[in-house]
Design a protein around this motif. Structure first.
Motif, PDB file in Angstrom:
ATOM      1  N   PRO A   9      42.186  35.977  28.969  1.00 28.40           N
ATOM      2  CA  PRO A   9      41.915  35.475  30.697  1.00 28.40           C
ATOM      3  C   PRO A   9      40.569  35.939  31.042  1.00 28.40           C
ATOM      4  O   PRO A   9      39.918  36.880  30.245  1.00 28.40           O
ATOM      5  CB  PRO A   9      42.914  36.527  31.050  1.00 28.40           C
ATOM      6  CG  PRO A   9      44.070  36.784  30.128  1.00 28.40           C
ATOM      7  CD  PRO A   9      43.289  36.745  28.811  1.00 28.40           C
ATOM      8  N   ARG A  10      39.955  35.347  32.046  1.00 32.23           N
ATOM      9  CA  ARG A  10      38.408  35.659  32.465  1.00 32.23           C
ATOM     10  C   ARG A  10      38.416  37.053  32.601  1.00 32.23           C
ATOM     11  O   ARG A  10      39.304  37.879  33.215  1.00 32.23           O
ATOM     12  CB  ARG A  10      38.073  34.880  33.665  1.00 32.23           C
ATOM     13  CG  ARG A  10      36.585  34.975  33.908  1.00 32.23           C
ATOM     14  CD  ARG A  10      36.525  33.767  35.197  1.00 32.23           C
ATOM     15  NE  ARG A  10      36.161  32.724  34.544  1.00 32.23           N
ATOM     16  CZ  ARG A  10      36.590  31.374  34.685  1.00 32.23           C
ATOM     17  NH1 ARG A  10      37.330  31.401  35.841  1.00 32.23           N
ATOM     18  NH2 ARG A  10      36.311  30.621  34.201  1.00 32.23           N
ATOM     19  N   ALA A  11      37.313  37.895  32.276  1.00 31.44           N
ATOM     20  CA  ALA A  11      36.919  39.002  32.476  1.00 31.44           C
ATOM     21  C   ALA A  11      36.591  39.336  33.925  1.00 31.44           C
ATOM     22  O   ALA A  11      36.180  38.275  34.633  1.00 31.44           O
ATOM     23  CB  ALA A  11      35.732  39.613  31.595  1.00 31.44           C
ATOM     24  N   GLU A  12      37.132  40.581  34.321  1.00 27.39           N
ATOM     25  CA  GLU A  12      37.109  40.754  35.705  1.00 27.39           C
ATOM     26  C   GLU A  12      36.283  42.139  35.977  1.00 27.39           C
ATOM     27  O   GLU A  12      36.135  43.140  35.130  1.00 27.39           O
ATOM     28  CB  GLU A  12      38.277  41.305  36.343  1.00 27.39           C
ATOM     29  CG  GLU A  12      39.166  39.887  36.286  1.00 27.39           C
ATOM     30  CD  GLU A  12      40.538  39.962  37.193  1.00 27.39           C
ATOM     31  OE1 GLU A  12      40.898  41.073  37.609  1.00 27.39           O
ATOM     32  OE2 GLU A  12      41.435  39.045  37.137  1.00 27.39           O
ATOM     33  N   PHE A  13      35.399  42.477  36.819  1.00 29.22           N
ATOM     34  CA  PHE A  13      34.628  43.564  37.119  1.00 29.22           C
ATOM     35  C   PHE A  13      34.674  44.170  38.482  1.00 29.22           C
ATOM     36  O   PHE A  13      34.724  43.400  39.543  1.00 29.22           O
ATOM     37  CB  PHE A  13      33.092  43.195  36.651  1.00 29.22           C
ATOM     38  CG  PHE A  13      32.869  42.423  35.529  1.00 29.22           C
ATOM     39  CD1 PHE A  13      32.645  43.199  34.443  1.00 29.22           C
ATOM     40  CD2 PHE A  13      32.967  41.224  35.095  1.00 29.22           C
ATOM     41  CE1 PHE A  13      32.600  42.804  32.975  1.00 29.22           C
ATOM     42  CE2 PHE A  13      32.820  40.606  33.837  1.00 29.22           C
ATOM     43  CZ  PHE A  13      32.570  41.317  32.728  1.00 29.22           C
ATOM     44  N   ASP A  14      34.411  45.415  38.700  1.00 28.32           N
ATOM     45  CA  ASP A  14      34.383  46.163  40.039  1.00 28.32           C
ATOM     46  C   ASP A  14      32.893  46.201  40.420  1.00 28.32           C
ATOM     47  O   ASP A  14      32.476  45.804  41.579  1.00 28.32           O
ATOM     48  CB  ASP A  14      34.810  47.421  39.968  1.00 28.32           C
ATOM     49  CG  ASP A  14      36.257  47.788  39.433  1.00 28.32           C
ATOM     50  OD1 ASP A  14      37.040  46.620  39.732  1.00 28.32           O
ATOM     51  OD2 ASP A  14      36.642  48.622  38.623  1.00 28.32           O
TER      52      ASP A  14
END
Length: 181
Positions: A9-14
């Protein structure tokens, strides 16, 4: 039975991510398609990017090393295309550029390797095309996943044992700020 491919899945970032795309545009149309795939993936993850062009695939790792020392990128996307020719130069360029990128990665740099190594232009076009194999997006996704792992594993930790001297002064306050009688 045919093997199936799986994509994470696509990487997610804060916090925002900034990548440097280093591209060797020797085959300009191939490079442009790979850039399109990479930039779309970075934007979809909420990241930003800069693009740097270098003469050839052998210069990509050097440019990444320079950027790591002198800039503030979270990760890197290496894009280029090497098509087999009549000489052994193909083997040198493929092996040395890949080896150098791997060595930079082992030093902790987050690099997605999108340097195509193909037999002919038809293979390059299929791999570069964002509507087909989209290897530019794949290289960007790899870099983004490595950045996400770095942030996960590099999070601040509570120390164990004694704090280094510099830390002690920060915790206790600077002795110069202590009033004297």
């Amino acid at each position: 039975m045919a093997a199936s491919e799986y994509s994470l899945p696509r990487a997610e970032f804060d916090k925002p991510v900034k990548l440097l795309i280093v591209v060797a545009p020797f085959y300009r149309d191939i490079a442009d398609q790979m850039i399109a795939g990479a930039t779309a993936e970075i934007e979809a993850s909420g990241g930003s990017y800069e693009i740097a062009e270098v003469p050839g695939a052998l210069e990509i790792p050097t440019a990444i090393g320079i950027a790591e020392r002198l800039s503030n990128f979270d990760g890197y996307v290496a894009l280029g295309c090497v098509i087999r020719g009549e000489t052994t130069h193909y083997d040198t360029v493929c092996n040395d550029s890949s080896r150098a990128i791997t060595l930079l990665g082992l030093q902790g740099l987050c690099i997605g390797n999108g340097i195509l190594t193909v037999e002919n232009m038809a293979q390059a076009e299929a791999r570069a095309n964002p509507e087909k194999m989209n290897k530019g997006a794949g290289a960007a996704a790899a870099a983004l996943h490595l950045v996400a792992l770095t942030r996960k594993w590099g999070a601040p930790r509570k120390g164990v044992g004694f704090a280094p001297a510099a830390e002690e002064y920060k915790l206790a306050g600077d002795p110069k700020d202590t009033p004297t009688a």
